[in-house]
Write an enzyme that holds these catalytic residues in place. Structure first.
Site, PDB file in Angstrom:
ATOM      1  N   CYS A  63      -9.906  -7.168   4.534  1.00  0.00           N
ATOM      2  CA  CYS A  63      -8.566  -6.955   3.990  1.00  0.00           C
ATOM      3  C   CYS A  63      -7.568  -6.724   5.124  1.00  0.00           C
ATOM      4  O   CYS A  63      -7.812  -5.922   6.019  1.00  0.00           O
ATOM      5  CB  CYS A  63      -8.556  -5.749   3.056  1.00  0.00           C
ATOM      6  SG  CYS A  63      -9.290  -6.093   1.455  1.00  0.00           S
ATOM      7  N   HIS A  64      -6.442  -7.438   5.057  1.00  0.00           N
ATOM      8  CA  HIS A  64      -5.410  -7.291   6.072  1.00  0.00           C
ATOM      9  C   HIS A  64      -4.609  -6.006   5.841  1.00  0.00           C
ATOM     10  O   HIS A  64      -4.246  -5.715   4.701  1.00  0.00           O
ATOM     11  CB  HIS A  64      -4.448  -8.478   6.034  1.00  0.00           C
ATOM     12  CG  HIS A  64      -5.078  -9.787   6.396  1.00  0.00           C
ATOM     13  ND1 HIS A  64      -5.798 -10.530   5.488  1.00  0.00           N
ATOM     14  CD2 HIS A  64      -5.087 -10.476   7.557  1.00  0.00           C
ATOM     15  CE1 HIS A  64      -6.243 -11.630   6.088  1.00  0.00           C
ATOM     16  NE2 HIS A  64      -5.823 -11.617   7.332  1.00  0.00           N
ATOM     17  N   GLU A  99      -6.294  -4.348  -3.263  1.00  0.00           N
ATOM     18  CA  GLU A  99      -5.688  -3.019  -3.198  1.00  0.00           C
ATOM     19  C   GLU A  99      -5.532  -2.420  -4.593  1.00  0.00           C
ATOM     20  O   GLU A  99      -5.798  -1.230  -4.797  1.00  0.00           O
ATOM     21  CB  GLU A  99      -4.322  -3.109  -2.506  1.00  0.00           C
ATOM     22  CG  GLU A  99      -4.364  -3.272  -1.009  1.00  0.00           C
ATOM     23  CD  GLU A  99      -4.694  -4.698  -0.563  1.00  0.00           C
ATOM     24  OE1 GLU A  99      -4.850  -4.898   0.653  1.00  0.00           O
ATOM     25  OE2 GLU A  99      -4.795  -5.602  -1.427  1.00  0.00           O
ATOM     26  N   ASP A 113     -15.266  12.433 -11.515  1.00  0.00           N
ATOM     27  CA  ASP A 113     -15.660  13.635 -10.788  1.00  0.00           C
ATOM     28  C   ASP A 113     -15.120  14.898 -11.456  1.00  0.00           C
ATOM     29  O   ASP A 113     -15.813  15.934 -11.511  1.00  0.00           O
ATOM     30  CB  ASP A 113     -15.150  13.548  -9.349  1.00  0.00           C
ATOM     31  CG  ASP A 113     -15.510  14.774  -8.534  1.00  0.00           C
ATOM     32  OD1 ASP A 113     -16.708  15.047  -8.366  1.00  0.00           O
ATOM     33  OD2 ASP A 113     -14.578  15.473  -8.088  1.00  0.00           O
TER      34      ASP A 113
END
Length: 303
Positions: A63-64, A99, A113
């Site tokens: 990923c850039h 993203e 969580d």
């Protein structure tokens, strides 16, 4: 990483989803009423999702790194489920699908969580991309491709057989890559009368896209734009500016090019540089978006 230096900057948007499934409606009620012992689930997960979006290139090697211009998280409560929608936007050369999905997954993991102490049946499902816009894949959908094109190489040395043409072949390859099939290709010397003759012949044969390569510089024999400019009915400054801006970001010599773009009737005429790199970068700057012009000239509404 994949080379994206040839791509132009556009607005890129991606919307991703993740679903957190719970064991009882009481768990969802606890979230809504802010009664989860670990704290405010929605706010904490939202903040974690923002961090997840920003950290994506640090965790996924291909990923850039890119500027994140906008991020938003939306929640939707359904029966035994909490649906997460993550929206990410950027003005950049590559998309933000990963993203958005990474951010959605971090939101879901944070919720998992925080809920696990009160619900042992909580689980995560369907992390996926819902929608993306921007870039060529988004702009390709309605472009005209049933177009007759001509590629005209203007070069004294190539027409005499002293050099091999690469720029014209590069333009032809770019057009075929964008779905054009009927392409006439020819080589002529840097002579104004021959430039006009080819133009007249192409227009009379119904050619809709006529691309000249070569003769756009400042040497005494560079006469292509000078010959075509008086014949152009409507100049398209935006395309000319896009070509020069794209090239200038890659080489300081792009400012010396006199590239020209305009219409004659319902045909698009372009004069591009004669160097292979200059021709290729000029095509990358405006195609395939330039093909939308033929939709417009047919009277189709612009979205």
């Amino acid at each position: 990483m994949v080379d994206i230096t040839h791509k132009g900057i556009t607005l890129r948007t991606a919307v991703a989803q993740a679903i957190v499934r719970v064991g009882s409606e009481e768990t969802l009620t606890a979230i809504k009423e802010d009664r989860v012992p670990k704290g405010n689930v929605l706010a904490m997960a939202k903040a974690a999702g923002f961090l997840g979006v920003k950290k994506t290139p640090a965790l996924l090697p291909d990923c850039h790194p890119l500027p994140i211009e906008y991020t938003a998280v939306e929640y939707e409560f359904k029966e035994f489920e909490l649906h997460i929608h993550m929206t990410v936007k950027t003005l950049y050369k590559t998309g933000v699908e990963v993203e958005a999905m990474h951010g959605a997954s971090v939101v879901a993991l944070t919720i998992y969580d925080m809920l696990k102490p009160i619900d042992k049946a909580v689980s995560i499902h369907e992390i996926k991309l819902l929608k993306k816009t921007g870039g060529k894949s988004s702009n390709n959908k309605r472009l005209s491709r049933k177009i007759k094109a001509a590629v005209v190489v203007c070069s004294d040395s190539i027409s005499r057989g002293e050099k091999e043409d690469r720029a014209g072949k590069t333009i032809e390859a770019e057009l075929r890559q964008h779905g054009l099939e009927e392409i006439d290709y020819q080589i002529i010397p840097d002579e104004a009368d021959q430039i006009k003759t080819v133009l007249d012949r192409s227009l009379n044969s119904g050619t809709q896209l006529i691309i000249y390569t070569g003769g756009t510089g400042l040497s005494p024999r560079d006469v292509t734009p000078d010959t075509l400019a008086p014949l152009i009915e409507r100049r398209i400054p935006g395309m000319e500016e896009a070509i020069r801006s794209y090239g200038q970001n890659r080489t300081p010599y792009a400012m010396l090019s006199r590239s020209l773009v305009g219409t004659i009737g319902k045909s698009l005429v372009m004069a591009l540089p004669g160097s292979t790199k200059g021709a290729q970068e000029s095509m990358q700057a405006v195609f395939p978006a330039a093909l939308h012009l033929f939709n417009v000239m047919r009277g189709e509404r612009e979205d």
